[in-house]
Design a protein around this motif. Sequence first.
Motif, short mmCIF file in Angstrom:
data_model
loop_
_atom_site.label_atom_id
_atom_site.label_comp_id
_atom_site.label_asym_id
_atom_site.label_seq_id
_atom_site.Cartn_x
_atom_site.Cartn_y
_atom_site.Cartn_z
N GLY A 23 0.83 -1.20 0.00
CA GLY A 23 0.00 0.00 0.00
C GLY A 23 0.87 1.25 0.00
N THR A 24 0.21 2.39 -0.06
CA THR A 24 0.93 3.65 -0.18
C THR A 24 0.57 4.65 0.93
OG1 THR A 24 -0.80 4.32 -1.74
CG2 THR A 24 1.25 3.52 -2.68
N GLY A 25 -0.26 4.23 1.88
CA GLY A 25 -0.68 5.15 2.93
C GLY A 25 0.32 5.17 4.09
N LYS A 26 0.18 6.18 4.94
CA LYS A 26 0.85 6.26 6.25
C LYS A 26 2.35 6.56 6.18
CE LYS A 26 -2.48 3.21 8.56
NZ LYS A 26 -2.72 1.94 9.20
N TYR A 27 2.91 6.80 5.00
CA TYR A 27 4.34 7.16 4.94
C TYR A 27 4.52 8.62 5.32
CZ TYR A 27 5.41 2.73 2.72
OH TYR A 27 5.57 1.40 2.48
N LYS A 28 5.80 8.96 5.68
CA LYS A 28 6.13 10.33 6.08
C LYS A 28 5.94 11.30 4.91
CE LYS A 28 10.42 11.24 6.66
NZ LYS A 28 11.81 11.27 6.95
N ASP A 29 6.43 10.87 3.76
CA ASP A 29 6.32 11.72 2.56
C ASP A 29 6.49 10.84 1.32
OD1 ASP A 29 9.07 11.18 2.37
OD2 ASP A 29 9.59 13.00 3.45
N LEU A 30 6.40 11.48 0.17
CA LEU A 30 6.47 10.72 -1.09
C LEU A 30 7.84 10.07 -1.30
CD1 LEU A 30 4.48 12.77 -3.78
CD2 LEU A 30 3.78 10.76 -2.49
N ASP A 31 8.86 10.76 -0.82
CA ASP A 31 10.21 10.20 -0.99
C ASP A 31 10.35 8.89 -0.21
OD1 ASP A 31 13.07 10.29 -1.69
OD2 ASP A 31 13.30 10.53 0.49
N GLN A 32 9.88 8.89 1.04
CA GLN A 32 9.95 7.65 1.83
C GLN A 32 9.06 6.56 1.21
OE1 GLN A 32 7.96 7.21 5.74
NE2 GLN A 32 10.03 7.07 6.57
N THR A 33 7.92 6.96 0.70
CA THR A 33 7.03 5.99 0.02
C THR A 33 7.79 5.31 -1.11
OG1 THR A 33 5.24 7.59 0.37
CG2 THR A 33 4.77 5.75 -1.12
N ALA A 34 8.41 6.12 -1.95
CA ALA A 34 9.10 5.58 -3.13
C ALA A 34 10.26 4.67 -2.73
CB ALA A 34 9.59 6.72 -4.01
N ARG A 35 11.01 5.08 -1.70
CA ARG A 35 12.18 4.28 -1.30
C ARG A 35 11.76 2.95 -0.69
NH1 ARG A 35 15.19 6.33 2.58
NH2 ARG A 35 13.76 8.01 3.14
N ALA A 36 10.74 2.97 0.14
CA ALA A 36 10.30 1.72 0.77
C ALA A 36 9.71 0.77 -0.28
CB ALA A 36 9.27 2.02 1.86
#
Length: 264
Positions: A23-36
């Motif tokens: 999923g893509t929710g609950k991350y700090k920001d878009l950068d952290q989303t993309a890296r994870a």
Amino acid sequence: MTALNDEPLRIGARTFTSRLLVGTGKYKDLDQTARAIDMSGAQIVTVAVRRVNIGQDPSQPNLLDVLPADRYTILPNTAGCHTAEEAVRTCRLARELLDGHNLVKLEVLADHKTLYPDVTETLVAAKTLIADGFEVMVYTSDDPILAQRFEAMGCVAVMPLAAPIGSGLGIRNPYNLHLILEQATVPILVDAGVGTASDAAIAMELGCDGVLMNTAIAGATDPVLMASAMRKAIEAGREAFLAGRIPRKLYASASSPLDGLFFG
Ligand SMILES: CC(=O)[C@@H](O)[C@H](O)COP(=O)(O)O
């Protein structure tokens, strides 16, 4: 990466080498989303169309800018929908925003406390969406009879929960998952409730075709590191399933032969 000796995961007409869906929710920001997500090795990434900007608001950052279309299959989901009508409308909006993309994850939630699926509304929505040309991956409770119904209707994957969304409680009912798996002919993907890597491995060892998770990665202290752990757990669990575990026994059996001991 595919586990050794494995087949690809087939969902409808599409094939995938990764069996981890994220999923893509609950991350700090878009950068952290993309890296994870990059670290997870996932190829299917689910997006809550009612909550995340994938083009609804051109003035805001678009999640799809950090998830390249040539690498990821975007799986729009209907999180936040509580009626069949809302879910169908949300899938149609997603299809417009994503140029006719018809693979969706259907979830219709019953209440805010448990976030359990409202299966009556989900059945209605699934029927409408399938008739409208969607390929439906359906989030449901871990009920084997319902799983059979969704499959018979034409859902391309059935996604029973492991535990309530965001709870991190892990696989609460392996026996029901077993009953669902032994009769299924479409992929069974555990969706929701995974807390850590061993939960993902257990789901795969049971024979699930994949696992979808969000909170366990996004909510970890180090999401990128947890994504790496999850990737390995999914592969390890799958390989263990394919390898075939030893039967459980109540009593010991010696690991080395007892005959012909060197010292009598
Ligand atoms: C059903 C649903 O919405 C899931 O996609 C959920 O978001 C994942 O659940 P976890 O956050 O517990 O992994």
